[in-house]
Design an enzyme around this catalytic site. Sequence first.
Site, PDB file in Angstrom:
ATOM      1  CG  HIS B 327      -2.221  -0.754   0.930  1.00  0.00           C
ATOM      2  ND1 HIS B 327      -2.318  -2.096   1.160  1.00  0.00           N
ATOM      3  CD2 HIS B 327      -3.424  -0.371   0.442  1.00  0.00           C
ATOM      4  CE1 HIS B 327      -3.532  -2.514   0.838  1.00  0.00           C
ATOM      5  NE2 HIS B 327      -4.225  -1.489   0.392  1.00  0.00           N
ATOM      6  N   GLY B 328       2.011   1.213   0.589  1.00  0.00           N
ATOM      7  CA  GLY B 328       2.812   2.430   0.592  1.00  0.00           C
ATOM      8  C   GLY B 328       4.160   2.250   1.243  1.00  0.00           C
TER       9      GLY B 328
END
Lengths: 361, 479
Positions: B327-328
């Site tokens: 996701h990041g």
Amino acid sequence: MNNKNLSSAQWLRRFLALVLAVLAILAVLVYIIDPYYHYRAYDHKYKIDKIFSVPGVVKNYDYDTIIIGSSMTQNFDMDSFRRELGQNPVKATLGGIDTPEVAALLKLAQDAGHAENYYLCIDETMLFGDEGEQRFPEYLMDNNPFNDYRYFWGYEAWMRFIPLDLALLAADKLGIALPQRFQDARSVDKMGEWAYRYSFGKEQVLDAYANSANGEGIQLDENAAVEDPIAQCDKFLSSIDLSQGNVVLYFPPYSALMWYKMQQEGRLDNYFAAKRYFTAQLSAYDNVTIYDFQGADFTTDLDNYKDVRHHSPEINDFIVHCFATGEYRIAPEQVVETEARILQNIETLLAENPEIPTLRN
Amino acid sequence: MVFSSHVFIFAFLPLVLLGYYLLPRAVSGQRLRRAQNLFLIAASLFFYGYFNVSYLLLIAASILVNYALARAIQDCRQQGLVKLCFILGVLFNILLIGYFKYYDFFIENINFLFHSNYALKHLLLPLGISFFTFQQLSFLVSVYKKEEQVEDFINYCVFVLFFPQLVAGPIVLYSEMIPQFRDESRCRFNGDNMAGGIFMFCIGLFKKVVVADTVALFVDNGLAQSSLGLVASWAVVLSYAMQIYFDFSGYSDMAIGLGKMFNIDIPYNFLSPYKSESFSELWRRWHITLGRALSTYVYKPLGGSRKGEFRACVNTFITFFISGLWHGAAWTYVLWGSIQGLLIALERPLRSKLAKIPHPLRVFSTFILFALLATIFRAENFSQLGMVFSGLLNFSNINIAQISALVLDNSFDFPTAVDIIYLFGLLAVLLFVVLRCKNSKEMLESFRCDSKSLAFTVFLFCFSVIHLSRGSIFIYFNF
């Protein structure tokens, strides 16, 4: 309502027709109501917004004098221009205005062709500050009808302004007396005015100066000095056309505490250099007059301020008075004299207010 | 180009639909499907390049390398070479995403650990890189395992590039998309699909531009404060739970609706996740296609639940740890993923005990816990997170008047009471919608062409259109 079954072809045709009809009605209504004065401007009709209404007012309002600038100009009393100078003024201001916005507003006013007199407040940030973005919506700033759809079906127009504007108009019709601030919010003269929301005084200024956590931007910023202020000035000057009408440029009177802060940040000399260069370039224009309030004695009296930068409306009145009398008017080469006065004022301020602390990182 | 923009809705989409369905008049037979796929590829490249033309080079390189390696894996006779091509493919995709997405994160941590001063690159993250890289990586794995057949290059391109799912999913499988892009019965205009697609697109558009972007203001204003009281902290947490759901599920609904307009079925990505009574159930209803991909390509290869309860828990944790990182590139995402993994892992042995808790209480606690974890996801750093979390239990600073600061949109200062009613009224309505109302899939399944659905769709569309100018970007574009 009868829930009538439709064939998919009927559904699609009706969907298209209804959407087009609704969007057309919305567009016509926005054109008629015109909450941002994009097509025509009035006084005391709609809620005026600093971002959305200013371009329309500049284009469509009746005026011969325009004041362009930051929050430093927002408390100018338009009646003082009428009284002292016999002019018919309008303010085109925006808090924290940046050079692209000044250039855009000036061009808009010049294209509109109403103004004979242009007053521009030259903030220190314009000479060597960071260049920000142009915040006025493009569709309100240009004459391109093809991007007006952003207005016709605009979120701000439909969700923020039209309901409020219609409510205000209904209150007028029904004779409901609204509080003064609702009236002021619709006054073109009072567009952007903020002084009523704050108190002024030495205590507030010192608080703002000392409390670096309050977001007033008074933290010591040693990186604030610009490497090449001359290039910034050139960029700004090339973006504005000063050759039209009577142009008055003025350097606003920040408090002496602001200069002390800049001195501590090591960027005061940097600013002086930029200002000297900027004013020297103005000698080329016969129609430009310069007023410099930055070395004024009253800048050491912190009771005139709400923070290190922003002065009270009484100072605005005084500035207009000076525009009429010529006091504080300078020739470009006299700008260096202000520098000595600023340095003297810093010393006076510190002598009179020994409690002022030194800023630290 | 984003779906929720004037240029997409009023120019790009109508023109692409028109071109797509006019092609049958100019081309016939087997060439029609190919021509339509080529047309979709061109339109999708334009859609992607509209963000930034230089992205096109990157995605083109990614497609070419992956396709060449997939072909080599399939056609090569030597097992050693097949394995080499597969490893190269996996490395290529990991390095590509690693370079663009994780380089700075890696260097920051090296600098922190070793007090070094290596320069960061501040690379602009190419949109949707996580999605199209993951999709292609999963395809390579399937080809390697001989579960998929590599076909012609045009079909492969349309599988990766099809604009409705290109930048933020759903993450589709080759096997579910390619038969549809080959199917000649899907070439021609289908009124039912078009009406259903428009209906679904409008639901998604409304969810995104009306709902998500409205509550986003509360979150942004809240996180911009220097401190938050008890009431405002809870308002921020609940608002963000609503924002992320309506934003991402709105995007997915739009993608599904757009697919339907082209007679292509895209898998559902959200099925009322906030109605879940456990975290494992929630993750079967939330970002379903990511869960499916992670289960296939991470959880199961790790052994899944085949090696006993303890290994299943560990594998679950590892899968969600990777999900957080996907996701990041920040420790907040890693923390977010790890806690999700831990909770799901813990749910396994506690299943029978949890089952005794009344259903509404389980749903409520799952939702609140998820909302709290979503705040980790949103926070830009740990100090921002600390500000929100410390406010949640700060009974000495209730500060209900702070709600006005959350609602403030610079138009007019309404009385605090109005702001409180507005914010909590809106959150209550949204809570009712996510807990009690039909989800988009159920709505689409019960969709009929009648005057009621017509009026509803026209309302959703027109009301959304006047929200387009507010402008924002989808949360999941960042991944």
